[in-house]
Write a protein that holds these residues in place. Sequence first.
Motif, PDB file in Angstrom:
ATOM      1  N   HIS A 145      38.683 -82.475 -42.371  1.00 60.33           N
ATOM      2  CA  HIS A 145      38.419 -83.529 -43.360  1.00 60.33           C
ATOM      3  C   HIS A 145      39.737 -83.967 -44.013  1.00 60.33           C
ATOM      4  N   GLU A 146      40.512 -82.990 -44.463  1.00 60.70           N
ATOM      5  CA  GLU A 146      41.771 -83.335 -45.142  1.00 60.70           C
ATOM      6  C   GLU A 146      42.742 -84.016 -44.182  1.00 60.70           C
ATOM      7  N   HIS A 149      42.162 -87.592 -44.081  1.00 61.36           N
ATOM      8  CA  HIS A 149      42.886 -88.309 -45.134  1.00 61.36           C
ATOM      9  C   HIS A 149      44.347 -88.476 -44.737  1.00 61.36           C
ATOM     10  N   HIS A 155      36.979 -91.652 -47.860  1.00 58.12           N
ATOM     11  CA  HIS A 155      35.654 -91.045 -47.743  1.00 58.12           C
ATOM     12  C   HIS A 155      34.658 -92.050 -47.170  1.00 58.12           C
ATOM     13  N   ARG A 234      42.952 -87.220 -53.028  1.00 61.34           N
ATOM     14  CA  ARG A 234      41.652 -87.218 -52.362  1.00 61.34           C
ATOM     15  C   ARG A 234      40.987 -85.886 -52.637  1.00 61.34           C
ATOM     16  N   ARG A 235      39.776 -85.950 -53.084  1.00 59.31           N
ATOM     17  CA  ARG A 235      39.112 -84.716 -53.470  1.00 59.31           C
ATOM     18  C   ARG A 235      37.907 -84.462 -52.573  1.00 59.31           C
ATOM     19  N   LEU A 236      37.723 -83.237 -52.234  1.00 62.00           N
ATOM     20  CA  LEU A 236      36.536 -82.830 -51.496  1.00 62.00           C
ATOM     21  C   LEU A 236      35.795 -81.835 -52.368  1.00 62.00           C
TER      22      LEU A 236
HETATM   23 ZN   LIG Z   1      38.109 -85.929 -49.085  1.00 63.63          ZN
END
Ligand SMILES: [Zn+2]
Length: 240
Positions: A145-146, A149, A155, A234-236
């Motif tokens: 996922h990262e 980015h 997202h 960017r946050r997960l």
């Molecule tokens: Zn993310």
Amino acid sequence: MIQRLLLTAALLVGGTAHAYELLRVNTDPCSNAQNLFWSAKSVSVSVLALPAPYNGLAVEAWQRWNASVSRFRFSAGNGPPCTRDGVAAIAIADQPCDQSDFGDALAITRSTWNGDGSLVDADVTFRSGTFLMDDDDRFRQVAMHELGHVLGLAHSDACGKSGAGTLMQAVLSGPLLLAPQPDDIAGANAIYPSGSGGGDGSVPPGANSCAITPSGGDAVAPPLAALLPLLLWRRLRRGN
Ligand SMILES: [Zn+2]
């Protein structure tokens, strides 16, 4: 032409509209501003700061991207975390690269880019002590996922779509994902199109819901200040 491209995109994601969104110079993935891209269509990844088994899992993560997408490539690199060196370094720490707070994030990617959308650096920090440290498969999923980015994806649920079943959904929930999914792959391939124009970040009209339009309001020369690298977080977040 636009209709044909839309049909192609629909087929790629199994008959439903795509969900992918792109990181953009104005930090708004739902705008039509220039999207972010690596001009070389590649970036090297350093896992030297990661202990086993996380280093091996992170390598598997970028290798699975490589096995999925058409033109963009990750490669093995060497660089310390949180330095603007053009190497995507992955680390585990108590704070993200800007020494702030993780909030509810499991991992944060810090990207830096120029006003024309070309990426300068991107570094990934996993929060120490989370359940990911005891779950190899989920750690790899979040690493993928990262790295999404890192290569320029936002997202998949950033602009009103559910993003269900995609790697790039903002919240970690749903079934375990062992590789980038068709919508994630379509997004990466849109950032790095084929042909001589590839790698310039251009997106074919109709290939993205936030596609750059010829007369878009953001398609003006960026002010001088915007030419300086900006920061994006960017946050997960963890789901239920
Ligand atoms: Zn993310």
